[in-house]
Design a protein around this motif. Structure first.
Motif, mmCIF file in Angstrom:
data_model
loop_
_atom_site.group_PDB
_atom_site.id
_atom_site.type_symbol
_atom_site.label_atom_id
_atom_site.label_comp_id
_atom_site.label_asym_id
_atom_site.label_seq_id
_atom_site.Cartn_x
_atom_site.Cartn_y
_atom_site.Cartn_z
ATOM 1 N N LYS A 81 2.579 -27.408 10.171
ATOM 2 C CA LYS A 81 3.233 -28.075 9.059
ATOM 3 C C LYS A 81 4.714 -27.718 8.984
ATOM 4 O O LYS A 81 5.110 -26.640 9.389
ATOM 5 N N GLY A 82 5.490 -28.636 8.458
ATOM 6 C CA GLY A 82 6.915 -28.379 8.282
ATOM 7 C C GLY A 82 7.177 -27.556 7.021
ATOM 8 O O GLY A 82 6.396 -27.578 6.077
ATOM 9 N N GLY A 83 8.266 -26.824 7.062
ATOM 10 C CA GLY A 83 8.746 -26.143 5.864
ATOM 11 C C GLY A 83 7.933 -24.954 5.393
ATOM 12 O O GLY A 83 8.086 -24.511 4.263
ATOM 13 N N VAL A 84 7.056 -24.423 6.229
ATOM 14 C CA VAL A 84 6.243 -23.278 5.794
ATOM 15 C C VAL A 84 6.946 -21.935 6.043
ATOM 16 O O VAL A 84 6.455 -20.891 5.642
ATOM 17 N N GLY A 85 8.100 -21.997 6.719
ATOM 18 C CA GLY A 85 8.856 -20.768 6.929
ATOM 19 C C GLY A 85 8.841 -20.262 8.366
ATOM 20 O O GLY A 85 9.094 -19.075 8.607
ATOM 21 N N LYS A 86 8.591 -21.133 9.316
ATOM 22 C CA LYS A 86 8.582 -20.708 10.727
ATOM 23 C C LYS A 86 9.906 -20.092 11.138
ATOM 24 O O LYS A 86 9.955 -19.027 11.729
ATOM 25 N N THR A 87 10.999 -20.819 10.826
ATOM 26 C CA THR A 87 12.301 -20.334 11.281
ATOM 27 C C THR A 87 12.654 -19.023 10.581
ATOM 28 O O THR A 87 13.148 -18.082 11.213
ATOM 29 N N THR A 88 12.354 -18.959 9.285
ATOM 30 C CA THR A 88 12.594 -17.718 8.536
ATOM 31 C C THR A 88 11.828 -16.562 9.182
ATOM 32 O O THR A 88 12.368 -15.468 9.373
ATOM 33 N N VAL A 89 10.575 -16.803 9.528
ATOM 34 C CA VAL A 89 9.754 -15.758 10.148
ATOM 35 C C VAL A 89 10.295 -15.432 11.541
ATOM 36 O O VAL A 89 10.434 -14.261 11.906
ATOM 37 N N LEU A 91 22.267 -22.011 11.368
ATOM 38 C CA LEU A 91 22.549 -21.908 9.941
ATOM 39 C C LEU A 91 22.013 -20.593 9.381
ATOM 40 O O LEU A 91 22.700 -19.874 8.653
ATOM 41 N N MET A 92 20.797 -20.253 9.754
ATOM 42 C CA MET A 92 20.173 -19.044 9.208
ATOM 43 C C MET A 92 20.838 -17.773 9.720
ATOM 44 O O MET A 92 20.680 -16.715 9.132
ATOM 45 N N LEU A 93 21.568 -17.892 10.854
ATOM 46 C CA LEU A 93 22.234 -16.709 11.386
ATOM 47 C C LEU A 93 23.754 -16.809 11.233
ATOM 48 O O LEU A 93 24.491 -15.985 11.764
ATOM 49 N N GLU A 106 0.749 -15.289 6.761
ATOM 50 C CA GLU A 106 0.713 -16.165 5.587
ATOM 51 C C GLU A 106 2.018 -15.979 4.829
ATOM 52 O O GLU A 106 2.339 -14.876 4.388
ATOM 53 N N ASN A 107 2.770 -17.049 4.721
ATOM 54 C CA ASN A 107 4.077 -16.982 4.050
ATOM 55 C C ASN A 107 3.958 -17.595 2.661
ATOM 56 O O ASN A 107 3.099 -18.428 2.405
ATOM 57 N N MET A 108 4.858 -17.170 1.784
ATOM 58 C CA MET A 108 4.899 -17.649 0.388
ATOM 59 C C MET A 108 3.547 -17.413 -0.288
ATOM 60 O O MET A 108 3.020 -18.256 -1.006
ATOM 61 N N LEU A 155 3.530 -12.588 3.381
ATOM 62 C CA LEU A 155 4.906 -12.444 2.874
ATOM 63 C C LEU A 155 5.030 -13.095 1.503
ATOM 64 O O LEU A 155 4.523 -14.200 1.294
ATOM 65 N N PRO A 156 5.714 -12.449 0.585
ATOM 66 C CA PRO A 156 5.869 -13.038 -0.741
ATOM 67 C C PRO A 156 6.917 -14.150 -0.763
ATOM 68 O O PRO A 156 7.706 -14.285 0.171
ATOM 69 N N ILE A 157 6.906 -14.913 -1.824
ATOM 70 C CA ILE A 157 8.045 -15.793 -2.097
ATOM 71 C C ILE A 157 9.157 -14.858 -2.554
ATOM 72 O O ILE A 157 8.993 -14.112 -3.519
ATOM 73 N N ASP A 158 10.227 -14.853 -1.825
ATOM 74 C CA ASP A 158 11.265 -13.859 -2.070
ATOM 75 C C ASP A 158 12.604 -14.590 -2.101
ATOM 76 O O ASP A 158 13.030 -15.153 -1.085
ATOM 77 N N LEU A 159 13.225 -14.594 -3.263
ATOM 78 C CA LEU A 159 14.464 -15.363 -3.398
ATOM 79 C C LEU A 159 15.558 -14.821 -2.480
ATOM 80 O O LEU A 159 16.390 -15.567 -1.973
ATOM 81 N N GLU A 160 15.523 -13.512 -2.246
ATOM 82 C CA GLU A 160 16.545 -12.943 -1.360
ATOM 83 C C GLU A 160 16.330 -13.359 0.091
ATOM 84 O O GLU A 160 17.276 -13.505 0.853
ATOM 85 N N LEU A 161 15.076 -13.567 0.438
ATOM 86 C CA LEU A 161 14.762 -14.054 1.781
ATOM 87 C C LEU A 161 15.319 -15.464 1.948
ATOM 88 O O LEU A 161 15.938 -15.806 2.965
ATOM 89 N N GLN A 162 15.132 -16.269 0.917
ATOM 90 C CA GLN A 162 15.632 -17.650 0.944
ATOM 91 C C GLN A 162 17.165 -17.664 0.969
ATOM 92 O O GLN A 162 17.774 -18.388 1.767
ATOM 93 N N GLN A 163 17.775 -16.825 0.119
ATOM 94 C CA GLN A 163 19.243 -16.791 0.103
ATOM 95 C C GLN A 163 19.800 -16.294 1.432
ATOM 96 O O GLN A 163 20.822 -16.771 1.912
HETATM 97 N N1 LIG Z 1 8.858 -16.313 1.774
HETATM 98 C C1 LIG Z 1 9.820 -17.129 1.368
HETATM 99 N N2 LIG Z 1 10.369 -16.995 0.142
HETATM 100 C C2 LIG Z 1 11.341 -17.822 -0.284
HETATM 101 N N3 LIG Z 1 11.834 -18.820 0.435
HETATM 102 C C3 LIG Z 1 11.327 -18.995 1.657
HETATM 103 C C4 LIG Z 1 10.314 -18.152 2.205
HETATM 104 N N4 LIG Z 1 10.019 -18.574 3.457
HETATM 105 C C5 LIG Z 1 10.821 -19.623 3.695
HETATM 106 N N5 LIG Z 1 11.610 -19.883 2.614
HETATM 107 C C6 LIG Z 1 12.594 -20.944 2.479
HETATM 108 O O1 LIG Z 1 11.908 -22.179 2.660
HETATM 109 C C7 LIG Z 1 12.715 -23.100 3.365
HETATM 110 C C8 LIG Z 1 11.991 -23.530 4.619
HETATM 111 O O2 LIG Z 1 11.873 -22.428 5.484
HETATM 112 P P1 LIG Z 1 12.048 -22.551 7.045
HETATM 113 O O3 LIG Z 1 13.202 -23.393 7.378
HETATM 114 O O4 LIG Z 1 11.967 -21.194 7.603
HETATM 115 O O5 LIG Z 1 10.698 -23.342 7.357
HETATM 116 P P2 LIG Z 1 10.263 -24.050 8.707
HETATM 117 O O6 LIG Z 1 8.775 -23.956 8.742
HETATM 118 O O7 LIG Z 1 11.016 -23.483 9.833
HETATM 119 O O8 LIG Z 1 10.713 -25.519 8.433
HETATM 120 P P3 LIG Z 1 10.782 -26.719 9.510
HETATM 121 O O9 LIG Z 1 9.377 -27.164 9.636
HETATM 122 O O10 LIG Z 1 11.663 -27.720 8.867
HETATM 123 O O11 LIG Z 1 11.320 -26.142 10.776
HETATM 124 C C9 LIG Z 1 14.024 -22.381 3.646
HETATM 125 O O12 LIG Z 1 14.951 -22.704 2.671
HETATM 126 C C10 LIG Z 1 13.659 -20.911 3.549
HETATM 127 O O13 LIG Z 1 14.753 -20.101 3.151
#
Ligand SMILES: Nc1ncnc2c1ncn2[C@@H]1O[C@H](COP(=O)(O)OP(=O)(O)OP(=O)(O)O)[C@@H](O)[C@H]1O
Ligand SMILES: [Mg+2]
Length: 345
Positions: A109-117, A146-148, A267-269, A304-312
């Motif tokens: 799925k998109g947007g689950v935090g792959k790139t963040t992880v 962008l993330m780096l 498991e993210n968020m 991993l928790p929903i973490d605003l600092e992680l997002q920022q």
């Molecule tokens: N644990 C978290 N807490 C808060 N924000 C998060 C967390 N994980 C991811 N995010 C935020 O959610 C958004 C999507 O995350 P990310 O881009 O890592 O997802 P992705 O799975 O790589 O998305 P895509 O499928 O588009 O590649 C980003 O803004 C990121 O900062």
């Protein structure tokens, strides 16, 4: 008449490209002789191989010519990937000759935090003293730069692209090329070619780990990575809710089919710790990762928790592991990284 004579007769049936006998390269299997009836299997890459007809005819002719043979039955079986690669070894990909481990971060799925992880895990591994590269295989929406916080474009030397160094990582993304803002329609064969080039023509140098950020889903890029690097391990990212799990299951199935090892789930968020209470709030439901672990046997390496600092951190280009390396979430990333490193060794 015995098996030995059959084998001898087949010494002259050659693979048209390799110019070696089918017997010697292991494409003939399960020879059996009963009276004058001979059965054997021809192992091909696929049942629809264009070589099927011509090779079957040649085998029938060669074996049929032996005295005492009354019938020849050729069955078709498919070569396992290991067998296929042994017979048709591919040219090594130049850029990754000195990379020890490959870890692709995926999810259905998109947007689950792959790139963040991917970004923070790569940093956790690097902070552990390992040499780590990060490859952005999300050719549709590269978000690693962008993330780096990388705005420069890439340099080249000796016809090879030099990855950008930042925060102790070697990084390559199509988002770091001059045309990165142009919309580009990627079709199947082009995707596979581009992914191939990211391994072949980027000088990754000596690395303990190359972490690969995959785009969402089970499409061409995931398959292209699996084809280019069959021994690439996979880390699956999911979120707790049931709708996310369905997609992750599909992705797990794909990687089983391509023969990849899935090292674990993250498991993210999973929950949110509010500043007013110690009690975690499970915004997106509960237990998705655990459920998948039970179902599939793939270990859940962390939540991993929903973490605003992680997002920022992601938005500002200074990832959490750099800006707040001692935070609770950074510690979870380090624990996950350690589990992965232990397993992959
Ligand atoms: N644990 C978290 N807490 C808060 N924000 C998060 C967390 N994980 C991811 N995010 C935020 O959610 C958004 C999507 O995350 P990310 O881009 O890592 O997802 P992705 O799975 O790589 O998305 P895509 O499928 O588009 O590649 C980003 O803004 C990121 O900062
Ligand atoms: Mg992403």
């Amino acid at each position: 008449m015995d098996e030995k004579q059959i084998i001898e007769s087949l010494q002259f049936v050659l693979h048209p490209k390799l110019k070696k006998s089918l017997i010697d390269i292991g494409m003939i299997k399960n020879i059996s002789v009963k009276g004058g009836a001979v059965t054997l299997d021809l192992a091909l890459k696929s049942e629809r191989s264009p070589l099927r007809k011509v090779l079957v005819a040649q085998i029938e002719k060669a074996v049929g010519a032996l005295p005492g043979v009354s019938s020849v039955q050729v069955g078709i079986i498919t070569l396992s990937r290991e067998e296929f690669e042994k017979i048709f070894p591919r040219a090594p990909l130049k850029g990754i000759e000195n990379v020890t481990h490959f870890l692709a971060v995926a999810s259905g799925k998109g947007g689950v935090g792959k790139t963040t992880v991917a970004v923070n895990l790569a940093l956790a591994l690097a902070q552990h003293g390992l040499k780590v590269g990060l490859m952005d295989a999300d050719i549709y929406g590269p978000s690693v730069p962008l993330m780096l916080g990388i705005t420069e474009t890439l340099a080249q030397k000796d016809n090879m692209i030099i990855p950008k160094e930042k925060y102790g990582l070697r990084i390559m993304s199509l988002g770091m090329t001059a045309s990165s803002n142009e919309a580009f329609i990627w079709r199947g064969p082009l995707v596979s070619k581009m992914i191939h080039q990211l391994f072949d023509q980027v000088n990754w140098g000596e690395l303990d780990y190359l972490v690969i950020d995959l785009p969402p889903g089970t499409g061409d890029p995931s398959i292209a990575v699996a084809n280019a690097i069959p021994h690439c391990s996979i880390l699956m990212v999911t979120t707790p809710q049931e709708v996310a799990l369905a997609d992750v299951r599909r992705a797990i199935e794909l990687f089983h089919k391509t023969g990849q090892t899935i090292v674990g789930l993250v498991e993210n968020m999973s929950y949110f710790i509010c500043s007013h209470s110690e009690q975690p709030i499970e915004i997106f439901g509960h237990g998705g990762g655990e459920k998948l672990q039970e179902e599939t046997g793939i270990p859940l390496l962390g939540t991993l928790p929903i973490d605003l600092e992680l997002q920022q951190g992601g938005d500002s280009g200074v990832p959490l592991l750099v800006s707040l390396p001692d935070s609770a979430t950074s510690n979870i990333f380090r624990t996950i990284a350690k589990k992965i490193a232990d397993q992959m060794h």
